[in-house]
Design a protein around this motif. Structure first.
Motif, short mmCIF file in Angstrom:
data_model
loop_
_atom_site.label_atom_id
_atom_site.label_comp_id
_atom_site.label_asym_id
_atom_site.label_seq_id
_atom_site.Cartn_x
_atom_site.Cartn_y
_atom_site.Cartn_z
N TYR A 58 0.86 -1.19 0.00
CA TYR A 58 0.00 0.00 0.00
C TYR A 58 0.89 1.24 0.00
O TYR A 58 2.00 1.23 0.57
N PRO A 59 0.45 2.31 -0.68
CA PRO A 59 1.36 3.45 -0.92
C PRO A 59 1.90 4.11 0.34
O PRO A 59 3.01 4.66 0.32
N GLU A 60 1.14 4.07 1.44
CA GLU A 60 1.59 4.78 2.64
C GLU A 60 2.60 3.99 3.46
O GLU A 60 3.12 4.50 4.48
N VAL A 61 2.91 2.75 3.05
CA VAL A 61 3.72 1.87 3.90
C VAL A 61 5.14 2.40 4.15
O VAL A 61 5.57 2.47 5.32
N ALA B 226 6.65 5.41 4.09
CA ALA B 226 6.76 6.60 4.96
C ALA B 226 6.33 6.28 6.39
O ALA B 226 6.94 6.77 7.36
N MET B 227 5.31 5.46 6.54
CA MET B 227 4.82 5.10 7.87
C MET B 227 5.90 4.34 8.64
O MET B 227 6.18 4.63 9.82
N THR C 155 8.73 6.66 9.72
CA THR C 155 8.37 7.49 10.88
C THR C 155 8.53 6.70 12.18
O THR C 155 9.07 7.21 13.17
N ARG D 125 -10.03 -1.44 5.64
CA ARG D 125 -10.08 -0.77 4.34
C ARG D 125 -11.42 -0.94 3.64
O ARG D 125 -11.86 -0.09 2.88
N ASP E 272 -6.73 3.30 6.98
CA ASP E 272 -5.48 2.93 6.29
C ASP E 272 -4.35 3.05 7.30
O ASP E 272 -4.61 3.24 8.50
N LEU E 273 -3.09 2.94 6.84
CA LEU E 273 -1.96 2.87 7.77
C LEU E 273 -1.34 4.22 8.11
O LEU E 273 -0.42 4.29 8.93
N THR E 274 -1.83 5.30 7.50
CA THR E 274 -1.13 6.58 7.66
C THR E 274 -1.11 7.07 9.10
O THR E 274 -0.16 7.75 9.51
N THR E 275 -2.14 6.73 9.88
CA THR E 275 -2.23 7.28 11.24
C THR E 275 -1.63 6.36 12.31
O THR E 275 -1.74 6.65 13.51
#
Lengths: 225, 225
Positions: A100-103, A105-106, A109, A199, A217-220
């Motif tokens: 998934y696209p946010e993986v 960067a997450m 962090t 999702r 999603d995984l962003t948070t």
């Protein structure tokens, strides 16, 4: 207890399990998939999971690559797909599922904050290594932990025990993240802090425990620490 | 070894698990079911079974009446059905599911040949007793055997062990009959002779064993003896 370790399910959570059928369906060589790929992907996933649970109940373990092939064979027959090249291509693509696209960067962090990161998956060690390499996230993960180390599938407690064994952490120092409601419930019942990434907007599973956090999603994920 | 004992799964095999939703949908008081009852019945059944397997894997047993309610609650939410009277009615009807029409004559034929007959079911003892009474087949069955005697759901070997414990028969004297492919496979892997009643024309499950006989309904069971 503050969270020291973030543990992620792999298939469906970091990697999009529908991506194999979607990608193969775009190829004119697999025109047989064009109309049916969403239903095929759903049935493939359903049977793969069912077989993992049934084998765990009956104490008939095999590795996840076998149940992945078995689930696909059931789904191909159910949808009348008989081209062996389509089967071969779908299985090839399962080794290099898109994250998934946010993986990335997450995970970056979490690591910047000193949190240990890991995968805990039904997948076999070779499946996990190839998937992580393909997604170029290997340097963002401290450990790839496979159920093959205990020879039974999730949600058996011996699987979740692997995290304490590897990191030496207490259960309540772990944030376990899964897009599979039953896996998040299983980990919550085991004693981890848990986040369910819902999702598809499904109802919460009525099981013996409930996930602590519901996300879309995984962003948070970093905000939960 | 000749068959001495015919053992039947209950839900889906002797009793039509879709009958509750179908019957409730005919009642104008439950007009909310009219358009969605087939999908509701399918999701109710799917979640009921998933929860039984997940609880068996995680060693978190509860009785089948609890997972029946839990599966229904998930399915009602998934289909946006919020009328408590609909929930109550569906659960009432689950206690008196219609038997498939060929059941009484088939059991009578087996008994006339001196074959012992039994139910082996995930259902709790009270669920089984009420269902058998409602279907008026109690006098055609020598035993109603429930997983509650071992506190784990199918396909755990301890469940299939109950038959030898009750009848004192060898595994290969038992013909085990189920319309659930995974249950037929589980019983075949355990060592029973098995028949899979494949009413829906589904592919054979790719598990660790295959059923010995494939049937489209129960009428030909006596021919297998």
């Amino acid at each position: 207890m503050p969270i020291t370790t973030a543990v992620f399910d792999a298939y469906g959570t970091l990697f999009d399990v529908n991506a194999a059928a979607m990608q193969a369906a775009k190829d004119p060589a697999h025109a047989d998939l064009a109309a049916v790929w969403p239903a095929l992907a759903r049935d493939w996933r359903r049977k793969q999971l069912e077989y993992s649970w049934l084998r765990a109940v009956a104490d008939r373990h095999c590795d996840f690559w076998q149940v992945t092939q078995d689930g696909l064979d059931w789904a191909l027959e159910a949808h009348g797909l008989t081209d062996p090249a389509t089967r071969t291509r779908l299985l090839e693509l399962y080794w290099e599922l898109a994250p998934y696209p946010e993986v990335p960067a997450m995970l970056r962090t979490l690591r910047a904050r000193g949190i240990a990161t890991a995968i805990l998956s039904n997948g076999s060690p070779d499946m996990l290594q190839v998937a992580v390499n393909s997604a170029q996230i290997g340097d963002l993960l401290d450990a790839l932990v496979s159920v093959e180390d205990v020879g039974v599938f999730k949600p058996h407690a011996r699987v979740y025990d692997l995290i304490g064994g590897h990191f030496g952490c207490a259960k309540d120092e772990v944030l376990f993240v899964s897009s599979n409601g039953w896996d998040a419930a299983g980990a919550a019942g085991y004693g981890f802090q848990t986040a369910w990434v819902n999702r598809a907007g499904e109802p919460v599973d009525r099981l013996y425990a409930k996930p602590h956090h519901l996300l879309s999603d995984l962003t948070t994920i970093p905000e939960l620490l």
